[in-house]
Structure formats: structure tokens, C-alpha cells
Enzyme design. Structure first.
Site, short mmCIF file in Angstrom:
data_model
loop_
_atom_site.label_atom_id
_atom_site.label_comp_id
_atom_site.label_asym_id
_atom_site.label_seq_id
_atom_site.Cartn_x
_atom_site.Cartn_y
_atom_site.Cartn_z
CB SER A 124 -0.86 -0.02 1.27
OG SER A 124 -1.45 1.24 1.49
CE1 TYR A 148 -3.94 -2.66 5.80
CE2 TYR A 148 -3.27 -0.40 5.32
CZ TYR A 148 -3.69 -1.65 4.89
OH TYR A 148 -3.86 -1.89 3.53
CE LYS A 152 -1.29 -4.22 3.41
NZ LYS A 152 -1.66 -5.54 2.88
P1 NAD Z 1 -11.13 -7.01 1.38
O1 NAD Z 1 -11.34 -6.99 2.84
O2 NAD Z 1 -12.28 -6.72 0.49
O3 NAD Z 1 -10.51 -8.42 0.94
C1 NAD Z 1 -9.68 -9.18 1.77
C2 NAD Z 1 -10.21 -10.62 1.77
O4 NAD Z 1 -9.35 -11.42 2.60
C3 NAD Z 1 -11.62 -10.76 2.33
O5 NAD Z 1 -12.40 -11.50 1.43
C4 NAD Z 1 -11.43 -11.49 3.65
O6 NAD Z 1 -12.54 -12.32 3.95
C5 NAD Z 1 -10.17 -12.28 3.38
N1 NAD Z 1 -9.36 -12.64 4.55
C6 NAD Z 1 -8.97 -11.84 5.58
N2 NAD Z 1 -8.21 -12.53 6.44
C7 NAD Z 1 -8.11 -13.80 5.95
C8 NAD Z 1 -7.44 -14.97 6.38
N3 NAD Z 1 -6.73 -15.00 7.50
N4 NAD Z 1 -7.54 -16.09 5.62
C9 NAD Z 1 -8.27 -16.08 4.48
N5 NAD Z 1 -8.93 -15.00 4.02
C10 NAD Z 1 -8.83 -13.87 4.75
O7 NAD Z 1 -9.90 -6.01 1.09
P2 NAD Z 1 -9.35 -5.46 -0.30
O8 NAD Z 1 -9.71 -4.02 -0.39
O9 NAD Z 1 -9.71 -6.37 -1.41
O10 NAD Z 1 -7.79 -5.53 0.00
C11 NAD Z 1 -6.99 -6.62 -0.40
C12 NAD Z 1 -5.55 -6.37 0.05
O11 NAD Z 1 -5.10 -5.15 -0.52
C13 NAD Z 1 -5.37 -6.24 1.56
O12 NAD Z 1 -4.17 -6.87 1.91
C14 NAD Z 1 -5.26 -4.74 1.77
O13 NAD Z 1 -4.48 -4.42 2.90
C15 NAD Z 1 -4.55 -4.33 0.50
N6 NAD Z 1 -4.79 -2.90 0.16
C16 NAD Z 1 -6.09 -2.48 0.00
C17 NAD Z 1 -6.32 -1.14 -0.28
C18 NAD Z 1 -7.73 -0.62 -0.42
O14 NAD Z 1 -7.93 0.60 -0.37
N7 NAD Z 1 -8.74 -1.46 -0.64
C19 NAD Z 1 -5.23 -0.25 -0.43
C20 NAD Z 1 -3.95 -0.73 -0.29
C21 NAD Z 1 -3.73 -2.08 0.00
C1 UD1 Z 2 -6.79 5.57 3.89
C2 UD1 Z 2 -5.84 5.15 5.00
C3 UD1 Z 2 -4.66 4.41 4.37
C4 UD1 Z 2 -5.16 3.21 3.56
C5 UD1 Z 2 -6.17 3.71 2.51
C6 UD1 Z 2 -6.80 2.58 1.73
C7 UD1 Z 2 -6.06 6.72 6.86
C8 UD1 Z 2 -5.44 7.86 7.60
N1 UD1 Z 2 -5.42 6.32 5.74
O1 UD1 Z 2 -6.08 6.37 2.98
O2 UD1 Z 2 -3.77 3.97 5.37
O3 UD1 Z 2 -4.08 2.59 2.90
O4 UD1 Z 2 -7.23 4.43 3.18
O5 UD1 Z 2 -7.65 1.83 2.52
O6 UD1 Z 2 -7.08 6.17 7.26
N2 UD1 Z 2 -12.06 12.01 3.29
C9 UD1 Z 2 -13.03 12.92 3.66
N3 UD1 Z 2 -14.19 12.45 4.21
C10 UD1 Z 2 -14.42 11.12 4.41
C11 UD1 Z 2 -13.42 10.18 4.01
C12 UD1 Z 2 -12.25 10.68 3.48
O7 UD1 Z 2 -12.85 14.13 3.50
O8 UD1 Z 2 -15.48 10.77 4.92
C13 UD1 Z 2 -10.81 12.52 2.67
C14 UD1 Z 2 -9.55 12.18 3.46
O9 UD1 Z 2 -9.30 13.17 4.41
C15 UD1 Z 2 -8.51 12.12 2.33
C16 UD1 Z 2 -9.31 11.61 1.13
O10 UD1 Z 2 -10.68 11.87 1.42
O11 UD1 Z 2 -8.05 13.41 2.03
C17 UD1 Z 2 -9.13 10.11 0.89
O12 UD1 Z 2 -9.42 9.41 2.07
P1 UD1 Z 2 -9.49 7.80 2.12
O13 UD1 Z 2 -10.38 7.32 1.05
O14 UD1 Z 2 -9.79 7.41 3.52
O15 UD1 Z 2 -8.02 7.33 1.71
P2 UD1 Z 2 -6.59 7.69 2.36
O16 UD1 Z 2 -6.71 8.69 3.44
O17 UD1 Z 2 -5.67 8.02 1.25
#
Ligand code: NAD
Ligand code: UD1
Length: 344
Positions: A124, A148, A152
Site C-alpha cells: 500500500s 496496519y 505492510k
Molecule cells: P477485502 O477486505 O475486500 O478483501 C480481503 C479478503 O481477505 C476478504 O475476502 C477477507 O474475507 C479475506 N481474509 C482476511 N483474512 C483472511 C485470512 N486470515 N484467511 C483467508 N482469508 C482472509 O480487502 P481489499 O480491499 O480487497 O484488500 C486486499 C488487500 O489489498 C489487503 O491486503 C489490503 O491491505 C490491500 N490494500 C487495500 C487497499 C484498499 O484501499 N482497498 C489499499 C492498499 C492495500
Molecule cells: C486511507 C488510510 C490508508 C489506507 C487507505 C486505503 C487513513 C489515515 N489512511 O487512505 O492507510 O491505505 O485508506 O484503505 O485512514 N475524506 C473525507 N471524508 C471522508 C473520508 C475521506 O474528506 O469521509 C478525505 C480524506 O481526508 C482524504 C481523502 O478523502 O483526504 C481520501 O481518504 P481515504 O479514502 O480514507 O483514503 P486515504 O486517506 O488516502
């Protein structure tokens, strides 16, 4: 080639499943459904036109994962499984370290024992902490502000150490920026449980009438309109990035070794730009109120995405209006229906 997707029933995993199937891979899912619903499997079958192989289980179950890899001759693993709520990680750090760090340790042990040493890891942009400048390149200093993000960072370091210990390992570390949007079919997408923490799902819920207004967390940042700037990337582009990463790892691309790349568009958009784009895409008003800054937020965070283009031949192609259009199609479809979502 058979590819195991841990957490493949979740938001990013389910979209990647469809992209891998379309690219000629045979993906299979291991998921414990702690943050997703088994309903997604029928949707994946509808989208791919083939039965979906899925095992319900914990990625930390070394015996189970080892058996799956051997039984299905898995060529590579994409590790999505984990928890992702930043606030919860502050409140319950051990829950996060156990699942996100403990999970990958168990997975790597199972892979090693089964002679499968190719892994794509969901990292991430959170590993950049508060970046010194933008756009962010992969060699920027890393830091963390919550368990979190720390998890990572630790996972990235463990992969590097393992790669040093045995040159047979191949890792594609993908640092996602802000994944948003949904599959254009409207069949799969993101449906967070409770009040969404992230901007796009919150905006979508306001547009559909589920919430009254958006709280904009601060308008006094050093950005063009004072609100936070992020690199929003369409989940479909992100899914394509996983296909490109696997192709490079499995076919000797990217110099034949491991790599760490940003997956972003390279463009930053402010909160108010997202609000306007969503209003345009949905034809609905998104009322908002300016609130205080959210703890831990940074002013600007967007990628220099040129390394992924050079190494993998991958570029994001979809724009903010595309992301809003598909997020809106998904949100209007699930609104009022009994949680048919990939991610809940
Ligand atoms: P998500 O929660 O939708 O998907 C994660 C999946 O993993 C879920 O289906 C959950 O049931 C499963 N899971 C959790 N723990 C488990 C375990 N111990 N064994 C088996 N299954 C398990 O999340 P996502 O948004 O699809 O994210 C996927 C990955 O990407 C995560 O590692 C997350 O940290 C990373 N990531 C997500 C974002 C984002 O904004 N969505 C941003 C950066 C990184
Ligand atoms: C957040 C997490 C980051 C994670 C990412 C993806 C925090 C501080 N950071 O990132 O660690 O990897 O999500 O899951 O939680 N915002 C509003 N109102 C809202 C929600 C968000 O104004 O209700 C603004 C935030 O202040 C930011 C932008 O929207 O400026 C994006 O926010 P968000 O979608 O939560 O993503 P990140 O902050 O980038």
C-alpha cells in the site's frame, strides 16, 4: 497456469479473479469470508462463464495451504488476505499483526515446503507515511503511522530477507494507491460494513441517499482547493496490474527478478474534485460539510507510476469520471438489496 488468490473473494481479489481468467490463467480462491460473502462466487461464475474453485479457510493454516498448492499445482500466489481498517488496527493492533504479518509468514512457509516460490503481495501507499514530496517514487523513504501500515512495511522487509536467503523466490510487491470503482457489469464491487472510512464509498452512499452529507476532513491543506489530494485508481486497472505482475514473474519479465512498484495513475484529485465528478456521474447532489482534519491524514499522496510502465508495460487507463460512473452503477444496484457484495 493455476494461481491461488488468498482473500480472492474480497474487493480487489474478486476483480483480479475476473481479469486473470480473461488473461488465460486459472485462478482459485482461498478465503475465510471474514470480510466478504460467499455470494460473490456465483457472480464470478457469471462473469467468467466457468465454475469457480474456492476453498473456505484461513491463510494461516499451513497444512491447508500446502495441500492446496500441491493438489492444484499452483504456479504462483497472489496474497490479498488481510484486514485493512486503519482505525481498527490502532484499537486492536494484535489482531492486525496476527492476521497480516502472521498470515504471510504461514503462507510463505507453506509455499516454501510445496516448492512454489512466486508471490504477488498487496502492499500500500501507506508505506510512504507522510511523503516528503509528490509524485512518489518507489525509492522514497518508508515510514508508518499505525499498526496496519507498520504491518505492510514488515511484510515488505520479510519478503526482501527471504529473497536474499534463497534466489528461487520471485516477489512482485504492488503498492496500491487508492483503489475505487467497480466492475462495469455492476455485479462485483466494494460494500464496506458500517460507516465507510474511505472517501468514495462514503460519497456513493450520500449520492444514493443512505447518508445525509459528506464530512470533508479539512480544507486548510496546502493543496489547490485546501482539501486532501489522492491518487484514485480504478479497481479494473489495479486488477490488470496484477495480471501484468504475474506475467512478468512467471515469464522472466522485469529483468527476471523481484520488483516493487507503485500502482497508481500518477494524477492527484482533491476531495472536492471527487465530489463534483461523482455528482456528474450520478446526476445526484452530494451535500458536504467541512470538518476538522482527520488524524493521520496527509495533504497529498500520488504516485510516480513510471516504473510499473517500464518494468511491466502496465499503465492505468481509466479516469476519475470512469471510476465514479462504475462506483455509482454498483452502489445504485446494491442499495436496498440484501448485501450481495464481494466485500462487506
Ligand atoms: P477485502 O477486505 O475486500 O478483501 C480481503 C479478503 O481477505 C476478504 O475476502 C477477507 O474475507 C479475506 N481474509 C482476511 N483474512 C483472511 C485470512 N486470515 N484467511 C483467508 N482469508 C482472509 O480487502 P481489499 O480491499 O480487497 O484488500 C486486499 C488487500 O489489498 C489487503 O491486503 C489490503 O491491505 C490491500 N490494500 C487495500 C487497499 C484498499 O484501499 N482497498 C489499499 C492498499 C492495500
Ligand atoms: C486511507 C488510510 C490508508 C489506507 C487507505 C486505503 C487513513 C489515515 N489512511 O487512505 O492507510 O491505505 O485508506 O484503505 O485512514 N475524506 C473525507 N471524508 C471522508 C473520508 C475521506 O474528506 O469521509 C478525505 C480524506 O481526508 C482524504 C481523502 O478523502 O483526504 C481520501 O481518504 P481515504 O479514502 O480514507 O483514503 P486515504 O486517506 O488516502
Amino acid at each position: 497456469m493455476n494461481i491461488l488468490l488468498t482473500g480472492g473473494a474480497g474487493y480487489i481479489g474478486s476483480h483480479t479473479f475476473v481479469a486473470l481468467a480473461a488473461a488465460g490463467f486459472t485462478p482459485m480462491i482461498l478465503d475465510d469470508f471474514s470480510n466478504s460473502s460467499a455470494d460473490v462466487l456465483a457472480r464470478l461464475e457469471a462473469l467468467t462463464g466457468t465454475p469457480v474453485l474456492c476453498e473456505r479457510g484461513d491463510v494461516a493454516d499451513v497444512a491447508l495451504v500446502g495441500a492446496l498448492i500441491a493438489q492444484h499445482t499452483i504456479a504462483a500466489v497472489v496474497h490479498f488476505a488481510g484486514f485493512k481498517a486503519v482505525g481498527e488496527s490502532v484499537a486492536q493492533p494484535l489482531k492486525y499483526y496476527r492476521n497480516n504479518v502472521g498470515g504471510i509468514i504461514a503462507l510463505l512457509q507453506a509455499m516454501d515446503a510445496a516448492n512454489c516460490r512466486t508471490l504477488v503481495f498487496s502492499s500500500s501507499a501507506t508505506v510512504y507515511g507522510d511523503p516528503a514530496s509528490v509524485p512518489i517514487t518507489e525509492d522514497f523513504a518508508r515510514s508508518h503511522t499505525n499498526p496496519y501500515g507498520h504491518g505492510k512495511l514488515v511484510c515488505e522487509d520479510m519478503l526482501a530477507a527471504l529473497g536474499t536467503s534463497n534466489k528461487a523466490w520471485r516477489f512482485g510487491v504492488l503498492r496500491y494507491f487508492n483503489p475505487v470503482g467497480a466492475h462495469p457489469s455492476g455485479l462485483i464491487g466494494e460494500d464496506p460494513a458500517g460507516v465507510p472510512n474511505n472517501l468514495m464509498p462514503y460519497v456513493a452512499q450520500v449520492a444514493v441517499g443512505q447518508r445525509e452529507f459528506l464530512n470533508v476532513w479539512g480544507n486548510d491543506y496546502a493543496t489547490p482547493d485546501g482539501t486532501g489530494v489522492r491518487d484514485y485508481i480504478h479497481v479494473q486497472d489495479l486488477a490488470a496490474g496484477h495480471v501484468a505482475a504475474l506475467q512478468a514473474l512467471l515469464h522472466g519479465g522485469a529483468g527476471g527478478g523481484s520488483f516493487t512498484v507503485n500502482l497508481g495513475t500518477g494524477k492527484g484529485h482533491s476531495v472536492l474534485e471527487v465530489v463534483r465528478a461523482f455528482e456528474q456521474a450520478s446526476g445526484k447532489k452530494v451535500p458536504y460539510r467541512i470538518g476538522p482534519r482527520r488524524a493521520g491524514d496527509v495533504a497529498q499522496c500520488y504516485a510516480d507510476a513510471s516504473l510499473a510502465a517500464r518494468l511491466l508495460g502496465w499503465r492505468a487507463t481509466q479516469t476519475l469520471p470512469d471510476m465514479c460512473r462504475d462506483a455509482w452503477r454498483w452502489q445504485s444496484r446494491i442499495h436496498g438489496s440484501p448485501r450481495p457484495a464481494a466485500s462487506r
